[in-house]
Design a protein around this motif. Sequence first.
Motif, PDB file in Angstrom:
ATOM      1  N   ASN A 292      -0.996  63.750  54.307  1.00  0.00           N
ATOM      2  CA  ASN A 292      -1.518  62.627  53.707  1.00  0.00           C
ATOM      3  C   ASN A 292      -0.083  61.935  53.393  1.00  0.00           C
ATOM      4  OD1 ASN A 292      -2.554  60.205  52.500  1.00  0.00           O
ATOM      5  ND2 ASN A 292      -4.253  61.411  51.576  1.00  0.00           N
ATOM      6  N   PRO A 293       0.652  61.414  54.319  1.00  0.00           N
ATOM      7  CA  PRO A 293       2.149  61.126  53.785  1.00  0.00           C
ATOM      8  C   PRO A 293       1.875  59.587  53.238  1.00  0.00           C
ATOM      9  CG  PRO A 293       1.536  60.605  56.188  1.00  0.00           C
ATOM     10  CD  PRO A 293       0.514  61.408  55.586  1.00  0.00           C
ATOM     11  N   THR A 294       2.784  59.193  52.156  1.00  0.00           N
ATOM     12  CA  THR A 294       2.862  58.037  51.611  1.00  0.00           C
ATOM     13  C   THR A 294       4.103  57.232  51.793  1.00  0.00           C
ATOM     14  OG1 THR A 294       3.422  58.997  49.574  1.00  0.00           O
ATOM     15  CG2 THR A 294       1.281  58.740  49.697  1.00  0.00           C
ATOM     16  N   ASP A 295       5.085  57.937  52.576  1.00  0.00           N
ATOM     17  CA  ASP A 295       6.293  57.247  52.908  1.00  0.00           C
ATOM     18  C   ASP A 295       6.668  57.496  54.345  1.00  0.00           C
ATOM     19  OD1 ASP A 295       7.210  59.873  52.819  1.00  0.00           O
ATOM     20  OD2 ASP A 295       8.172  59.488  50.999  1.00  0.00           O
ATOM     21  N   THR A 296       7.778  56.798  54.641  1.00  0.00           N
ATOM     22  CA  THR A 296       8.306  56.583  56.343  1.00  0.00           C
ATOM     23  C   THR A 296       8.655  58.253  56.350  1.00  0.00           C
ATOM     24  OG1 THR A 296       9.046  54.512  56.149  1.00  0.00           O
ATOM     25  CG2 THR A 296       9.858  55.778  57.762  1.00  0.00           C
ATOM     26  N   LYS A 297       9.337  59.203  55.502  1.00  0.00           N
ATOM     27  CA  LYS A 297       9.803  60.432  55.725  1.00  0.00           C
ATOM     28  C   LYS A 297       8.660  61.376  56.089  1.00  0.00           C
ATOM     29  CE  LYS A 297      11.806  64.227  53.738  1.00  0.00           C
ATOM     30  NZ  LYS A 297      12.558  64.879  52.310  1.00  0.00           N
ATOM     31  N   GLY A 298       7.597  61.125  55.571  1.00  0.00           N
ATOM     32  CA  GLY A 298       6.329  61.873  55.544  1.00  0.00           C
ATOM     33  C   GLY A 298       5.567  61.626  57.234  1.00  0.00           C
ATOM     34  N   VAL A 299       5.611  60.349  57.408  1.00  0.00           N
ATOM     35  CA  VAL A 299       5.112  59.951  58.645  1.00  0.00           C
ATOM     36  C   VAL A 299       5.898  60.288  59.983  1.00  0.00           C
ATOM     37  CG1 VAL A 299       4.735  57.835  59.905  1.00  0.00           C
ATOM     38  CG2 VAL A 299       4.051  57.681  57.683  1.00  0.00           C
ATOM     39  N   VAL A 300       7.200  60.440  59.894  1.00  0.00           N
ATOM     40  CA  VAL A 300       8.157  60.794  60.704  1.00  0.00           C
ATOM     41  C   VAL A 300       7.840  62.169  60.918  1.00  0.00           C
ATOM     42  CG1 VAL A 300      10.662  60.969  61.530  1.00  0.00           C
ATOM     43  CG2 VAL A 300       9.821  58.863  60.544  1.00  0.00           C
ATOM     44  N   LEU A 301       7.913  62.966  60.011  1.00  0.00           N
ATOM     45  CA  LEU A 301       7.609  64.582  59.784  1.00  0.00           C
ATOM     46  C   LEU A 301       6.235  65.007  60.771  1.00  0.00           C
ATOM     47  CD1 LEU A 301       8.734  67.259  59.525  1.00  0.00           C
ATOM     48  CD2 LEU A 301       8.057  67.031  57.204  1.00  0.00           C
ATOM     49  N   ARG A 302       5.426  64.087  60.189  1.00  0.00           N
ATOM     50  CA  ARG A 302       4.053  64.330  60.943  1.00  0.00           C
ATOM     51  C   ARG A 302       3.978  64.092  62.455  1.00  0.00           C
ATOM     52  NH1 ARG A 302      -1.958  62.407  59.040  1.00  0.00           N
ATOM     53  NH2 ARG A 302      -1.231  60.329  59.568  1.00  0.00           N
ATOM     54  N   MET A 303       4.701  62.741  62.611  1.00  0.00           N
ATOM     55  CA  MET A 303       4.632  62.381  64.149  1.00  0.00           C
ATOM     56  C   MET A 303       5.359  63.537  64.836  1.00  0.00           C
ATOM     57  SD  MET A 303       3.433  60.085  66.136  1.00  0.00           S
ATOM     58  CE  MET A 303       3.447  58.505  65.483  1.00  0.00           C
ATOM     59  N   ILE A 304       6.620  63.988  64.517  1.00  0.00           N
ATOM     60  CA  ILE A 304       7.313  64.877  65.262  1.00  0.00           C
ATOM     61  C   ILE A 304       6.507  66.190  65.643  1.00  0.00           C
ATOM     62  CG2 ILE A 304       9.446  66.651  65.012  1.00  0.00           C
ATOM     63  CD1 ILE A 304      10.776  64.370  63.662  1.00  0.00           C
ATOM     64  N   LEU A 305       5.918  66.766  64.401  1.00  0.00           N
ATOM     65  CA  LEU A 305       4.989  67.825  64.771  1.00  0.00           C
ATOM     66  C   LEU A 305       3.963  67.720  65.546  1.00  0.00           C
ATOM     67  CD1 LEU A 305       4.918  69.482  60.926  1.00  0.00           C
ATOM     68  CD2 LEU A 305       6.091  70.171  62.826  1.00  0.00           C
TER      69      LEU A 305
END
Length: 334
Positions: A85-98
């Motif tokens: 449940n990402p709340t920032d760009t870092k979390g979004v990028v990591l989830r997108m990479i995976l």
Amino acid sequence: MNASQAMVFSLVAVGILVCLPLIGVTAGMTTLFAVFIPYAAVALFFIGVVARVVRWARSPVPFRIPTTCGQQKSFPWIKADPLENPTDTKGVVLRMILEVLLFRSLFRNTRLEFYEGPKIRYASAKWLWLGAIVFHYSFLVVLLRHLRFFSEPVTPLVTLLESVDGFLEVGLPRLYISGLALLAGVTYLFLRRVTIPQLKYISLPSDYFPLFLIFAVAATGLLMRYIYKVDIVGVKELTMGLATFRPVIPEGIGVIFYIHLFLVSVLFAYFPFSKLVHMAGVFLSPTRNLPNNSRMVRHINPWNYPVKVHTYEEYEDEFREKMIEAGLPVEKKE
């Protein structure tokens, strides 16, 4: 059109595509299949993909709609899940990479089962994930290996990839694992579609056609490499000429090469208009590329336009006398 008809229709369509270059090259239309169609297919591929991406990018996304399956960030004493449940760009990028590299959402795929009771239970379903991994990565390796036909000298990365891909050193020429894996991956995806009744019921020609087409591409490539040998020097001369926009057509290249080249061209041209374009669409999916920060940031629809508002107070001022005559309650008597 039912599932069987869709399958037969797609198979016949691919069969016709195989016959076209066979007849055309035999009839002397080599330039058409060796030069014009590949150029047209590549142009259609890039124009089509860019058009799709631009259209997706221009689509309004006024609300935050990321798919989540973890605790959202809220109070300090509640543990949040920054990956699910990402709340920032870092979390979004990591989830997108995976998601892009490991197909993470597909890995958590489940299937519904009925057993005695009757009761329902959800069970893990990893075969689809494994088949998708094998198919996509073998396809990627095959594409990268083909770069050797478009560069001189061959880049060290491609040479290294070929060495790793053919490390078994079986046969001559060497057996590449990626070619067999691609064929196995396509076969699995096809068998899954025809053996699972629910999946078979909803299958359309747009589901079968790309599978048959990719299978034909892989099969003609393997036949060309191991059984019906072609003039590989002539093939490289042709591909280098296409890459440098100075095409030449050497004599003596086997007709199976032109069948393979034509099928690849059809795949390129078909790509932007098919479900295969999800390769580009995954990056523009608002359910994946948006942080879930609705509790921290107020999002206002940027496409909102000024709206003339007619408030209840104005409405009552306009119709007060008629409302009083009709016996309707009003907030102001005058």
